[in-house]
Design a protein around this motif. Sequence first.
Motif, PDB file in Angstrom:
ATOM      1  N   ASN A   1       1.021  -1.364   0.123  1.00 16.18           N
ATOM      2  CA  ASN A   1      -0.078  -0.178   0.187  1.00 16.18           C
ATOM      3  C   ASN A   1       1.402   1.147   0.133  1.00 16.18           C
ATOM      4  N   ILE A   2       1.133   1.937  -1.340  1.00 18.84           N
ATOM      5  CA  ILE A   2       1.741   3.319  -1.165  1.00 18.84           C
ATOM      6  C   ILE A   2       1.162   4.288  -1.073  1.00 18.84           C
ATOM      7  N   SER A   3      -0.518   4.183  -0.515  1.00 20.78           N
ATOM      8  CA  SER A   3      -0.230   5.371  -0.283  1.00 20.78           C
ATOM      9  C   SER A   3      -0.312   6.447   0.921  1.00 20.78           C
ATOM     10  N   GLY A   4      -0.250   8.010   1.095  1.00 25.72           N
ATOM     11  CA  GLY A   4       0.232   7.871   1.890  1.00 25.72           C
ATOM     12  C   GLY A   4       1.696   8.729   1.809  1.00 25.72           C
ATOM     13  N   ARG A   5       2.304   8.194   1.061  1.00 24.27           N
ATOM     14  CA  ARG A   5       3.776   8.158   0.754  1.00 24.27           C
ATOM     15  C   ARG A   5       4.475   9.933   0.483  1.00 24.27           C
ATOM     16  N   PRO A   6       4.617  11.074   0.541  1.00 24.50           N
ATOM     17  CA  PRO A   6       5.059  12.113   0.059  1.00 24.50           C
ATOM     18  C   PRO A   6       4.725  11.840  -1.463  1.00 24.50           C
ATOM     19  N   GLU A   7       5.900  10.866  -1.591  1.00 25.74           N
ATOM     20  CA  GLU A   7       5.256  10.643  -3.362  1.00 25.74           C
ATOM     21  C   GLU A   7       4.959  10.771  -4.608  1.00 25.74           C
ATOM     22  N   TYR A   8       3.719  10.521  -3.543  1.00 29.21           N
ATOM     23  CA  TYR A   8       2.756   9.904  -3.892  1.00 29.21           C
ATOM     24  C   TYR A   8       1.493  10.382  -3.798  1.00 29.21           C
ATOM     25  N   ALA A   9       1.429  11.954  -2.930  1.00 30.22           N
ATOM     26  CA  ALA A   9       0.567  12.291  -2.391  1.00 30.22           C
ATOM     27  C   ALA A   9       0.255  13.619  -3.668  1.00 30.22           C
ATOM     28  N   GLU A  10       0.205  13.894  -4.321  1.00 34.90           N
ATOM     29  CA  GLU A  10      -0.134  14.898  -5.812  1.00 34.90           C
ATOM     30  C   GLU A  10      -0.689  14.024  -6.786  1.00 34.90           C
ATOM     31  N   ILE A  11      -0.488  12.173  -6.945  1.00 32.38           N
ATOM     32  CA  ILE A  11      -1.449  11.447  -7.594  1.00 32.38           C
ATOM     33  C   ILE A  11      -2.840  10.838  -6.596  1.00 32.38           C
ATOM     34  N   GLU A  12      -2.326  11.222  -5.255  1.00 31.48           N
ATOM     35  CA  GLU A  12      -3.454  10.608  -4.239  1.00 31.48           C
ATOM     36  C   GLU A  12      -4.680  12.123  -4.549  1.00 31.48           C
ATOM     37  N   ARG A  13      -3.871  13.277  -3.966  1.00 29.02           N
ATOM     38  CA  ARG A  13      -5.109  14.407  -4.086  1.00 29.02           C
ATOM     39  C   ARG A  13      -5.936  14.380  -5.396  1.00 29.02           C
ATOM     40  N   ARG A  14      -6.331  14.265  -6.782  1.00 28.38           N
ATOM     41  CA  ARG A  14      -6.119  13.460  -7.769  1.00 28.38           C
ATOM     42  C   ARG A  14      -6.586  13.263  -7.893  1.00 28.38           C
ATOM     43  N   PHE A  15      -6.804  11.920  -7.263  1.00 27.96           N
ATOM     44  CA  PHE A  15      -7.592  10.536  -7.163  1.00 27.96           C
ATOM     45  C   PHE A  15      -8.592  11.271  -6.455  1.00 27.96           C
ATOM     46  N   MET A  16      -8.650  11.828  -5.535  1.00 28.22           N
ATOM     47  CA  MET A  16      -9.964  12.106  -4.676  1.00 28.22           C
ATOM     48  C   MET A  16     -10.901  13.509  -5.132  1.00 28.22           C
ATOM     49  N   MET A  17      -9.712  13.747  -6.107  1.00 31.57           N
ATOM     50  CA  MET A  17     -11.324  15.234  -6.430  1.00 31.57           C
ATOM     51  C   MET A  17     -12.193  14.480  -7.049  1.00 31.57           C
ATOM     52  N   HIS A  18     -11.166  13.336  -8.111  1.00 31.55           N
ATOM     53  CA  HIS A  18     -12.090  12.376  -9.531  1.00 31.55           C
ATOM     54  C   HIS A  18     -13.095  11.758  -8.779  1.00 31.55           C
ATOM     55  N   ILE A  19     -12.497  11.428  -7.221  1.00 27.69           N
ATOM     56  CA  ILE A  19     -14.157  10.840  -6.832  1.00 27.69           C
ATOM     57  C   ILE A  19     -15.309  12.135  -6.427  1.00 27.69           C
ATOM     58  N   VAL A  20     -14.932  12.501  -6.137  1.00 27.52           N
ATOM     59  CA  VAL A  20     -15.626  13.944  -5.639  1.00 27.52           C
ATOM     60  C   VAL A  20     -16.967  14.448  -6.839  1.00 27.52           C
ATOM     61  N   ASP A  21     -15.930  14.668  -8.118  1.00 26.20           N
ATOM     62  CA  ASP A  21     -16.708  14.954  -9.596  1.00 26.20           C
ATOM     63  C   ASP A  21     -17.381  13.319  -9.234  1.00 26.20           C
ATOM     64  N   PHE A  22     -16.862  11.942  -9.777  1.00 20.83           N
ATOM     65  CA  PHE A  22     -18.230  10.947 -10.252  1.00 20.83           C
ATOM     66  C   PHE A  22     -19.579  11.701  -8.878  1.00 20.83           C
ATOM     67  N   MET A  23     -19.527  11.826  -7.588  1.00 10.69           N
ATOM     68  CA  MET A  23     -20.604  11.685  -7.153  1.00 10.69           C
ATOM     69  C   MET A  23     -21.265  13.015  -7.295  1.00 10.69           C
ATOM     70  N   ILE A  24     -20.564  14.219  -8.079  1.00  7.77           N
ATOM     71  CA  ILE A  24     -21.148  15.172  -8.379  1.00  7.77           C
ATOM     72  C   ILE A  24     -22.113  14.365  -9.833  1.00  7.77           C
ATOM     73  N   LEU A  25     -21.393  13.783 -10.535  1.00  4.50           N
ATOM     74  CA  LEU A  25     -21.959  12.786 -12.003  1.00  4.50           C
ATOM     75  C   LEU A  25     -23.323  12.166 -11.827  1.00  4.50           C
ATOM     76  N   ALA A  26     -23.108  11.028 -10.321  1.00  3.57           N
ATOM     77  CA  ALA A  26     -23.856  10.051 -10.424  1.00  3.57           C
ATOM     78  C   ALA A  26     -25.304  10.565 -10.192  1.00  3.57           C
ATOM     79  N   LYS A  27     -25.466  11.970  -9.192  1.00  6.31           N
ATOM     80  CA  LYS A  27     -26.955  12.677  -8.274  1.00  6.31           C
ATOM     81  C   LYS A  27     -27.304  12.954  -9.886  1.00  6.31           C
TER      82      LYS A  27
END
Length: 532
Positions: free
Chosen positions: A428-454
């Motif tokens: 599990n590479i989540s939480g490692r500093p070198e992946y922080a930007e990738i994780e941030r973008r994934f979290m934004m994608h999740i919010v976008d999908f939840m908006i699209l779902a409704k």
Amino acid sequence: MGTQQRRNVVMIMCDQLRPDFLHAYGADFIPTPNIDALASEGVVFDNAITASTVCGPARMSFLTGLPVSGHDTWTNEQPAREGTEFLPERLTAAGYMTAAVGCYDHFPLENNFGYQYRNVMTGDDKICGYRKYLMGKHPETTTIYPKDDDNRFLYSEEDFYDRWSADRATEFITCYAKNGTAPDGTAPQTKDAPFFLYCGFLSPHGPIIPPREVKGTVDPARIPAVRVQPRPDEDIPDIELYRRAFLNPTEVNENPHVADEARMEERTRYCELIVEIDTLVGRIVQSLKDAGIYENTTILFTSDHGSVGHDYNVVTKGPWAYHSQLFIPMIISNAPELKKGTHCDALCGSLDIGATALELAGDTRAFGLSRSMIGLAAGTTPEREVNLSEFCDGCKTLVDKRYTFTYYPFTEKTCMFDRVADPEETVNISGRPEYAEIERRFMMHIVDFMILAKGVRLEAHDVTPNIRRGIEKKHPKFLDNFDIAFPLNSWEEVERIERAGLDGEYNEFCRGREIKAQYGVYFYQERPKKKQ
């Protein structure tokens, strides 16, 4: 029937079939010549995922083109949101005959969801055609899953539940090609209509009781061993820890290896069910050829979700995003637009079955968030950046072509695997500093999908070019069903935008569309002449 322009579509959906156990996806330990033939005549999609790792929600996503948060069948035995549009309804409206046979698993079972003809193997005595068949032939049985002491189906293969489903598919194909009606006499609304046939197999889902006739067709020594979870418990989300604890016997939780022999024996039977599925696929394809309609029929082969099969010491399916459960087989065969014998790495999945069938039917209007996989493989449909899968609100998972990222709501816990560097998904590479930007973008994608779902709700004058581009990346046809309210109300506002150096035409998408609310609309007015 053979000269019609629009193609027939046969969709074969298995239950809990993991793609890494198929030769088309690299497995070499299960003989599947008929599924291999589908692949050689079509395209294998290497990055197809399920919309949900549980049956009912995943199947509702193929019926609606919507993610779980969009159709609201959030777990098994839950209905879809009222007013939801279903694929068979759209296909019927497009002039198709729609039929469903075999394993159905849509709730409520009494709902035909727009299918004009059904003969299914699940449900009560009023609905389940297989129950009537089996108990009529074997009145001594009290279950549709009788088994012997060797955990094999009790009766001969010709009475096996998935054989019955395949026979119902071939029965429909033969009857419709000959008479233009379903076996019960149901006729399409349009004469000489092409057909969409859904055929569901329960296998290789439990009870995992293959017919005796396929025993010994797979060498147990060649089957991959069950993977034991090497990650420490503190790295595993609560939802997985608790499920592992209550689904496994205590001694297995303490030492997973005590179950190795039993689990491999079960895995062998799982593989034998895949052999049976392959045989049944061959029967269906042969019936199309015998009826003289194969050349005008496109076949889609898939599964509702995969299977962990005791890997990582977890049982059945659930809120975890391991590759063997999250990814699904997806093969589109005998489609003239596609290059035969090829693979496609576009992100796709069960969500996209609807748009694919509708494109074959000549209907290119938006269908939820669904995208045509024919278009994805042919390069005519834009590819996704990421794809979404949900297990209730227990986990929200995104994949791109390298990473699998999962957010566990309300726990502040995330997990991310690099499937290229770590194909066994052990780190599990989540939480490692070198992946922080990738994780941030994934979290934004999740919010976008939840908006699209409704459903996206924006006042039209706020649908700026950048926002519109962002929406269209995830939902290229969102304007087909977008409610327009409050576009720019005057030419003066347009000119202010242009004087600011911005795009004064960005609200032009509102022209020719129904406007739900407005305080004035600039293009309803005559544009003032510019002062000299």
